[in-house]
Design a protein around this motif. Structure first.
Motif: not given
Lengths: 728, 728
Positions: A33, A35, A143, A173, B316, B364, B366-367, B398, B401-402
């Motif tokens: 999770t 970066r 970002s 985004n 978001d 962030g 809701t990441d 999500y 991406r995450f």
């Protein structure tokens, strides 16, 4: 070997930073999770060719790469560090990077100036460390960055392919959105991306310059919420726009949007209309809808420019031909008038029911021969009255809609279009209603570098951007901006005296300043004593006169009762002077009244306004508009950054929506527009000549068919910060 | 059993024709390039459940179906015939169909009135046959029809699925484009399509009425190049819009587009701005870009309406929140002010750095918990100050991406959104930057009837259409249109006399007509003789007067020197009268001069214009705007079809861009807008009362804070076609 070695003197430091031979990932992690994990994955998956140095005091290996406890321990010197650790650690890490000789750092953490005062001082500490050690900073609160041609993908973004669109975006985004659109499009690829974040060190100007120099970038695309140094940005944009298209989406077109932006960036938004004018003045292609950013960037990147705005439309259905004609007109493009030769050639190629006027409607001629559409495009492209060609309709779908046997002919049509695109300098823009399902002929066009749009509206935005860019390169760019006037010592002394006294120029001084630099200001007399009125009355004879109070203490002359109009003869002048003095003494009892100014009334004409402001973001800006409701209610104003070129001044006059009134609407004669252009240029040159001049307001100027007269002139002088303000 | 049996009295004949138990395909063919082949394929492939009767004298079987040599030979009576043969055969075939009892025919052939005079007489012959035998016609020159719920697909269009969007399109390519977009979208389906073609018999009005009645259609969507009977269309639109959304794209928004349209349809385009105003007055959702037709139809079909224009945005990412805020403001929507309760609940749900002002930025939060977005939507939907909810950002992406592990939570979020949509009457509009790649959570939303948009701009168009529709249903629809005044015999006699004499009303007559119906027209005197001037002068005293010539032969009074202003006292009146008479006799030597009209000069105020025209397409239309440049240069005019409701009149005043001037800009007092509303209603009621009144022009009307005065009134009387025109 370096492709830009010849420009080393001005070469951006970002070339080394964004194409590093080694990178330190500070805060590299095995936690998916984080970066610091994602960046490692991105580098490894994309096959980064340099050395990767994970830095983490608690790990020996990260994702199979040898990790190091600190920057000091690294076995080599990377050019770039990616800092993934929280804000408080950053200043110390920048010092470590600097000692190790690292040239640039990307700082992801937020919690700096964008948050609170403590964050702001942390940011100052970080900047001090960076300056002390010569480390250039991207971010903080960014970002991230990528340089796909160098396989440097610190965002670990999947499914982006290397290409020629460079991006700088203040919204992560927005990058993601463009990347997903590009993935869906299938042909658009990216060169470099930078998220500028807080722009503490490097900012928009630096990133744009880098994209301008970068040989992999054919179009620079920016999403901007707010500029830090707008004036510098305009300069860089001018330089880059001479080489390649620059596309900008500027958010905050409405007050509601500006409040939203400032709530999360704290950036000063400024006037949107002004920003758009200034960007366009500098050669930027401004995009006003977010869903047009990628289509316009793709189109400008591939097609570059059109030599004019005359479009030939080839359509295989009347409805969409009409929609295209409507959208083209709304976008300021015209339907080219096709020559008789062209129409004869079209008639020869098509069935009798086809319409060979523009839009050309093939009316069924191509149902069994879709490649005929390519023939039509060739024919109209050969017409010297055509600047760009717009194909509208079903191409690519004939074999789906009519008969599979048409596929061969449709593919031949696509090849012919590719050949035509290579043979002509005129852009070919293609809208196909089959674009969403990507049939083979459209894939072929796309692969060959011909964009295919799924929306007539987007295709027309591209045509408009191509026309604007061609116009800019042909007419605006390279036009010398008019040099400042040589300042006159007497006028500079007036300004210095006003500044010392903490006041603006008196109207007599303002008028003299303008007159001395060739601006048409009507003759005037400063009357200090009633005895002078007899001579004044006889000098002006039957001409109706205006009289205004002259006092450094009275700014709003009308409100103070300090203005009388339409005076003829000595008795009227005497009475008016007495009334003015009485009213002003009443209004401002302690005011120091110099006298009254007497000038001829301006003859009737069109009221215009010329103003200069010093914008906090963009510096000195000239504005022009028609007086009264046009400026105040309709906000119909043109802006240009000073200094102006002659083209800029002309474009301002052409731009206002009320220009029909200048041209002589409703039976009135048109005004002398050339004289207005000269006035705008003179004001620009004058403002450049006297740096102490803070702002200027010529309101109104009466424009007529034989010139103009400045009726009221106000010149605001920069305040001396040490001078105590005494004006009431 | 018939779902609309209760409405048989007004039931459209199209229900039987478009849901036939049997169909004759006249000109059915085995040649794959022919429409007579395609239609057969479409019927067979889609599984048409009724009887198919191919008619072809040269074949026994077509695609495995028994064929018949002629209509007369058919073993049963189908309700519908599809005629695929060339134009010259059509009149005879219609006669045959009629004799056989066939109720409707779809005529594909072109070559009728749209082509030439011979085609026009062929069309007349065809219509005569249709009338004689009671056959209703769709076309000719139509792209065809489908009714997918009945498996009647005469276009043989692949990959269209049954759904609730009904379409009428004057462009076959536009239908094709919508069908391809829908295929790409994956969720939008269609009910009925009709191409109206030449609208010789059935036209837009009939098709719209049918879609209004059709239980499979939730939204009627029309692409229109030109109306045949616009007034009737407005009536039908009002009726249908009360039941379901009506979406219209009207082409020809520019002169360039109108020329293009008329070159291929010959249709009269009319003023675009007027058409848009009249359509909106009748409850139509007007779409102005072709790529917004399907998104708006989908959104209105699924979400129906919003109770107001206050939108809550959940985002978001700050960038897209700002874009949304800009677009909402541009579309006339506002950001709802969230209550303290709502903000407290949001604060509880989100991380401290989240912004709980609207746009809500989760920053962030809701990441790792994308379902929190659904929670936020629930919270804001519960706020009584919120009319609609707009989710903006990455939802659906999500897990891409995450981390894949987020998929479960993301799907729970989608379920929660579906539950919320079922529980609230407030529309939920979702933009996701992942929409183009259709991840599982977005597919789930879409399947459950929540539209997901790939463009912020399109999503905002949908929100605007929902708000407009809610506004229409709540405020405009059902408002009684004001009844006509009872006509006064004396005034009707004035109009009849003017008509008999082939002239317009004299200004005195026009003023009397207006005054008799409660319009504020200043007092006036008609002076026939110089001797009357003494009495007039004493009656008006010090009030400055205007004097105008009264003559049926002088239309443009100012041009003839027939107007003098600012007159006080008998000598001034005498001199003015003499000058006017001399100038008019000079200008129009034979003119019959009735005398001069004397009225008080209107006090200063805002000049407005009220006019009535008889539009050839839409009938009597009222127009309102500010005078001078606003109408002439800026074309800032509001239009409404007569008769107006009170809401219509109020909306006209609110609509003009210059309304700030009516509200009192630049330090001036505002004008009495209620009085203007009454004026508009009176003019509407007056025009309805006197059918012989052709047009009307109150220009200018001076509006002030205490009412208004009509300064100049012109009433144009319908010309008797037998009267010889004598006016110079």
């Amino acid at each position: 070997m370096n492709p830009v070695a010849g420009h080393l003197a001005t070469r951006s430091p970002l070339h080394d930073i964004l194409a590093p031979r080694g990178i330190a990932v500070i805060g590299a992690s095995t936690d998916p999770t984080k970066r610091g994990y994602k960046a490692m994955v991105g580098l490894i998956k994309d096959g980064f060719r340099g050395n990767i140095y994970p830095v983490n005091p608690g790990a020996d290996m990260i994702l199979g790469v040898r990790a190091w406890p600190s920057v000091a321990d690294l076995p080599g010197t990377p050019e770039l560090a990616l800092i993934c650790t929280p804000a408080p650690s950053v200043p110390g890490l920048i010092r470590e990077c600097g000692r190790r000789g690292i040239q640039g750092a990307v700082i992801l953490a937020s919690g700096f100036a964008e948050m609170d005062a403590a964050g702001a001082s942390l940011q100052d500490e970080m900047m001090a460390a960076a300056r002390a050690h010569g480390v250039r900073l991207i971010g903080p609160n960014t970002s991230g960055v990528f340089n796909l041609h160098h396989r440097l993908n610190l965002l670990a973004l999947d499914n982006v392919k290397p290409g020629d669109v460079g991006i700088v975006s203040q919204s992560g985004n927005m990058l993601l959105s463009l990347a997903l659109e590009a993935q869906h499009n299938g042909q658009v690829g990216f060169s470099t991306y930078v998220g500028p974040g807080n722009q503490t060190d490097l900012g928009f100007n630096d990133y744009l310059r880098y994209l301008g120099e970068d040989r992999h970038t054919r179009v620079a695309t920016l999403y901007v919420e707010g500029f830090r140094d707008g004036r510098k940005f305009l300069e860089v944009a001018r330089e880059v726009a001479a080489m390649k298209p620059v596309v900008v989406y500027k958010s905050g077109s409405t007050a509601q949007g500006q409040r939203s932006a400032s709530s999360h960036t704290g950036a000063l938004a400024g006037s949107y209309a002004m920003t758009v004018d200034l960007l366009r003045q500098s050669g930027v292609s401004v995009v006003q809808h977010s869903d047009e950013i990628l289509p316009v960037a793709e189109g400008l990147g591939l097609l570059q420019k059109a030599d004019g705005r005359r479009v030939a439309v080839i359509a295989d259905g009347g409805g969409q031909a009409t929609i295209a004609a409507d959208r083209l007109a709304e976008a300021g493009l015209s339907l080219a008038t096709l020559s008789e030769v062209t129409r004869a050639r079209l008639r020869e190629a098509l069935l009798p029911q086809a319409s060979t006027a523009n839009p050309v409607d093939v009316a069924g001629s191509t149902d069994a021969h879709p490649s005929l559409l390519a023939t039509c495009m060739e024919i109209v492209a050969a017409d010297p009255g055509v600047d760009s060609v717009f194909l509208v309709g079903m191409f690519g779908g004939y074999s789906t809609r009519f008969a599979e046997s048409l596929l061969g002919d449709e593919m031949r049509g696509a090849e012919a279009m590719v050949d035509l695109a290579n043979a002509t300098h005129k852009p070919l823009v293609i809208y196909s209603l089959y674009a969403p399902i990507k049939p083979p002929a459209l894939r072929r066009l796309h692969e060959a570098g011909l964009p295919v749009y799924a929306s007539i509206e987007h295709a027309v935005r591209v045509l408009a951007a191509l026309g604007e860019r061609g116009d800019y390169l042909a007419r605006a760019h390279g036009q010398a901006r008019e040099a400042a006037f040589a300042p006159l010592p007497a006028r500079a002394a007036d300004i210095a005296r006003a500044r010392a006294e903490g006041r603006d120029l008196l109207e007599v001084e303002a008028r003299q300043l303008l007159r001395d630099h060739g601006v048409a200001v009507p003759e005037e007399r400063l009357v200090r004593d009633a005895d002078e009125l007899a001579e004044v009355a006889s000098a002006f004879g039957e001409t109706p006169l205006a009289m205004k109070v002259v006092s450094r203490d009275i700014l709003h002359k009308s409100d103070a009762g300090g203005v009388r109009l339409d005076l003829v003869g000595e008795p009227a002048l005497r009475a008016a002077r007495a009334e003015i003095l009485a009213a002003c003494r009443d209004h401002a009892p302690g005011a120091d009244i110099e006298g009254v100014l007497v000038t001829p009334m301006a003859r009737k004409g069109v009221e215009v306004i010329v103003g200069v402001i010093r914008d906090p973001i963009f510096g000195p800006v000239l504005m022009f508009g028609l007086g009264g409701i046009f400026v105040e209610i309709l906000e119909d104003v043109a802006f240009r950054a000073i200094p102006l070129s002659r083209h800029d001044a002309r474009a301002m006059v052409d731009q206002v929506r009320a220009r029909r009134i200048l041209e002589g609407a409703r039976g009135a004669p048109g005004v002398d527009q050339a004289a207005l252009v000269e006035l705008l240029l003179s004001v620009s040159r004058l403002v450049e000549a006297y740096p102490g001049l803070e702002a200027l307001d010529l309101n109104p100027v009466i424009a007529r068919d034989d010139g103009y007269s400045v009726v009221d002139a106000r010149v605001i002088v920069e305040r001396d910060p040490h001078h105590k303000e005494t004006t009431a």
